[in-house]
Motif scaffolding. Sequence first.
Motif, PDB file in Angstrom:
ATOM      1  N   LYS A 466       0.724  -1.081  -0.068  1.00 22.54           N
ATOM      2  CA  LYS A 466       0.039   0.034   0.022  1.00 22.54           C
ATOM      3  C   LYS A 466       0.859   1.504  -0.112  1.00 22.54           C
ATOM      4  N   ALA A 467       2.192   1.004   0.580  1.00 18.04           N
ATOM      5  CA  ALA A 467       3.054   2.108   0.755  1.00 18.04           C
ATOM      6  C   ALA A 467       3.856   2.618  -0.484  1.00 18.04           C
ATOM      7  N   THR A 468       3.733   1.686  -1.412  1.00 19.82           N
ATOM      8  CA  THR A 468       4.387   1.519  -2.760  1.00 19.82           C
ATOM      9  C   THR A 468       3.718   2.772  -3.781  1.00 19.82           C
ATOM     10  N   ARG A 469       4.525   3.821  -3.907  1.00 20.82           N
ATOM     11  CA  ARG A 469       4.088   4.833  -4.834  1.00 20.82           C
ATOM     12  C   ARG A 469       4.064   4.503  -6.407  1.00 20.82           C
ATOM     13  N   PRO A 470       3.313   5.215  -7.098  1.00 17.62           N
ATOM     14  CA  PRO A 470       3.392   5.219  -8.554  1.00 17.62           C
ATOM     15  C   PRO A 470       4.623   5.929  -9.009  1.00 17.62           C
ATOM     16  N   LEU A 471       5.143   5.552 -10.152  1.00 21.15           N
ATOM     17  CA  LEU A 471       6.254   6.150 -10.615  1.00 21.15           C
ATOM     18  C   LEU A 471       6.200   7.668 -10.805  1.00 21.15           C
ATOM     19  N   ALA A 472       5.017   8.125 -11.172  1.00 20.51           N
ATOM     20  CA  ALA A 472       4.845   9.559 -11.350  1.00 20.51           C
ATOM     21  C   ALA A 472       5.049  10.256  -9.834  1.00 20.51           C
ATOM     22  N   ASP A 473       4.914   9.653  -8.816  1.00 22.45           N
ATOM     23  CA  ASP A 473       5.258  10.428  -7.320  1.00 22.45           C
ATOM     24  C   ASP A 473       6.631  10.165  -7.129  1.00 22.45           C
ATOM     25  N   ILE A 474       7.135   9.025  -7.397  1.00 20.76           N
ATOM     26  CA  ILE A 474       8.545   8.681  -7.154  1.00 20.76           C
ATOM     27  C   ILE A 474       9.452   9.716  -7.882  1.00 20.76           C
ATOM     28  N   ILE A 475       9.213   9.956  -9.323  1.00 23.83           N
ATOM     29  CA  ILE A 475       9.787  10.931  -9.829  1.00 23.83           C
ATOM     30  C   ILE A 475       8.954  12.016 -10.479  1.00 23.83           C
ATOM     31  N   PRO A 476       8.661  12.839  -9.730  1.00 22.85           N
ATOM     32  CA  PRO A 476       7.689  13.803 -10.166  1.00 22.85           C
ATOM     33  C   PRO A 476       8.418  14.703 -11.423  1.00 22.85           C
ATOM     34  N   ALA A 477       7.190  15.232 -12.201  1.00 25.16           N
ATOM     35  CA  ALA A 477       7.626  15.819 -13.194  1.00 25.16           C
ATOM     36  C   ALA A 477       7.578  17.333 -13.151  1.00 25.16           C
ATOM     37  N   THR A 478       8.622  17.549 -12.184  1.00 30.73           N
ATOM     38  CA  THR A 478       8.884  19.074 -11.810  1.00 30.73           C
ATOM     39  C   THR A 478       9.484  19.982 -12.966  1.00 30.73           C
ATOM     40  N   ASP A 479      10.240  19.298 -13.675  1.00 32.69           N
ATOM     41  CA  ASP A 479      10.879  20.198 -14.921  1.00 32.69           C
ATOM     42  C   ASP A 479      11.287  19.291 -16.082  1.00 32.69           C
ATOM     43  N   ILE A 480      11.813  19.850 -16.961  1.00 33.36           N
ATOM     44  CA  ILE A 480      12.168  18.982 -18.172  1.00 33.36           C
ATOM     45  C   ILE A 480      13.215  17.873 -18.101  1.00 33.36           C
ATOM     46  N   ILE A 481      14.075  18.101 -16.637  1.00 34.11           N
ATOM     47  CA  ILE A 481      14.766  17.002 -16.634  1.00 34.11           C
ATOM     48  C   ILE A 481      14.243  15.730 -15.872  1.00 34.11           C
ATOM     49  N   ASN A 482      13.189  16.157 -15.120  1.00 32.13           N
ATOM     50  CA  ASN A 482      12.606  14.864 -14.497  1.00 32.13           C
ATOM     51  C   ASN A 482      11.533  14.543 -15.369  1.00 32.13           C
ATOM     52  N   THR A 483      11.101  15.243 -16.056  1.00 31.44           N
ATOM     53  CA  THR A 483       9.799  14.705 -17.091  1.00 31.44           C
ATOM     54  C   THR A 483      10.659  13.561 -18.057  1.00 31.44           C
TER      55      THR A 483
END
Length: 520
Positions: A466-483
Motif C-alpha cells: 500500500k505504501a509503494t508509490r506510483p512512478l509519477a510520485d517517485i519521479i515527479p515531473a517538476t521540470d524538463i529533466i525529471n519529465t
Amino acid sequence: MAPSQPQPRTSTLKRKRPAAAASYRSETQVDSTTGRVREVIVIDDTPSPAPPAPMSITPSTLSASAAVSSTYSNGVRTRAQVAAEASGSRLAMAPPTAKRRKKDSNPTPNVSGVNGLPSSTGSALQRKAIAGRAYYQKPAATYTNGTTSTASRTREAGPSYDDKEGHYIIQAGDVIGVPLDRIVRLLGQGTFGKVVEALDISTRTMVAVKIIRSIPKYRDASKIEIRVLKTLKQHDPTNKHKCIHLIEWFDYRNHICIVSELLGKCIYDFLKENNFAPFPRRHIQDFARQILSSVAFLHELKLVHTDLKPENILLVHNDYRLASVPSAVGTGSKRSAPTSKMILANTDVRLIDFGSATFESEYHSSVVCTRHYRAPEIILSLGWSYPCDAFSLGCILVEFYTGVALFQTHDNLEHLAMMEAVMGPMPPSLARKAAKAKSEFFKDGAKLDWPPRSKKVTSASKKEVKATRPLADIIPATDIINTRFQDLVRKLLRFDPQQRITVADALRHPFFDLTIPHEL
C-alpha cells in the motif's frame, strides 16, 4: 578472526650425556709438508652429539620472527624464510602444523547491526541494507593463462585451505599464483567467493583477484565468466564500453582466480556510506549513459548480463567532496539542520560480474537476477531474454534517484503487487499468458490475486504494498529533466518485455540530450 597463537614453551630441561666409549684403530696418512706416508693411532672416544634442547621462545624471539610465524599458520613460506633456510638460520625450522581458521561469526548483515549502519538511520534504510545482500581442500596448485599450465609454488602439506563453505581462507601477506600475487586485504565476499586486493609482484602493480569457491557449480560458472571476459576484451580492446577487463586467470588449489584492474568501491557501498542519499541528477545521467552503453555492447555480442545491480557497478575512483544539504528528517522545527552529503569527484564506472552472463543461443536458467531487480517475465516463468536487463536498469536508475531500492521484497506475489503499484495494472494480454504459467498468482481469470485469498498475508506485507508509490510520485515531473527521466524509466519498466524499450534505443532517449547543471 585471527588464528590463535600457540602458547610458548619455556621448558629447558637438560639431557644427560651418554657414557663415553673409547675404541682404537690405526690409519695411514700423508704428511702435507714432507709428503711422507706415516701410520697413526686414532682413539674414538667422542660421544655422539646430544639432540638439541628445545628452543626457548621469548617475546624477543617472537618479535624477530613475527612475519615468519604469521605465514606458517597457513603453510606459506615467505621469501625471508627461503633465504633463512639457505643460510641455516634457526628461523627456517619446519613450521608447526597449520590450524584451520575459525569462520567469521557474522559474515552477513543482520537486522540489528545492519553491517555497522546505525539503527537511527531509519527502518527503510535498514531494510535496504539487509534485503538480499549477503556480502561474496584440495592442494591443486596450477597456474593457467588459457594456453599454458605450469606448477606454482605450493604450501607444505597440511589441513585444507578452505572453510567449510569452500571459500579460500584469506590471510594478509599470503601469496597465490604464478607470477606471484601477494594478498593485501579482503575487498568483498559473495556467494561466488571472495575478491581481494593484491600486489602483482612481477609488475609491481595493485590488482583485484576474484577467488572463486572450490565448489563445482561455482567453478563451472567462473569458466563461463572467463569465456565472456575474453570475448569482451577481444571485441573492445580499448574498453570503450567500460566493462571490466580481464588481465589473466589461473587455477590455484582448486580455486579459479580471475585477475582484473583494481577499481573503486561499488555504487551500493557508496550509497550506504552516504546514508543512502540520492545522487545528483547530472551524476545519474552520467551513470545511465555509461551503463546503458555497456549493456548495449553485451547485447550486440548476443549476451545477456542477467545480474545488473548497484553492487555490480564499480566506481573507477572513490574521491569525493562534502556538501551541506538540508536534512531530510523532519524534526517539527521550521528550519531543519543542514547535514553533509558526499558528492563524487569522478563519475566513471565499470560494469563487472559476468558470472551469470548468458549467450542468447545457450541454455537459460529458469530464475536469474537478484530479487530487487528481477523482471516480471522471470517471476511469471514466461522466459527471458535481453529485455530483462532493461528492466533491471530501470530499477537501478530509480535507486540512484531515491537512494533506496524500488522493490524491497522477498515474495513473488508481493513483488508483482508492488510492480502494479509503481507501473500500473498488468496488461491483459500478458496477464492471460501469465495465468496459464502461474495460476496461483491470479484470480478471476487474469487478475492479480492480491491480497491472496488462498493464503494468509501479514499486515506488514499489505502495508508495504500500500505504501509503494506510483512512478509519477517517485519521479515527479517538476521540470524538463525529471519529465524526460521519468519517461525513460517508465519505458524501461514496462510489464510486457515485447513493449519494453531496448537498451540501444534507451541510449538515444531525449534525456541524454539535456545538459544538466551541477546542482550541489
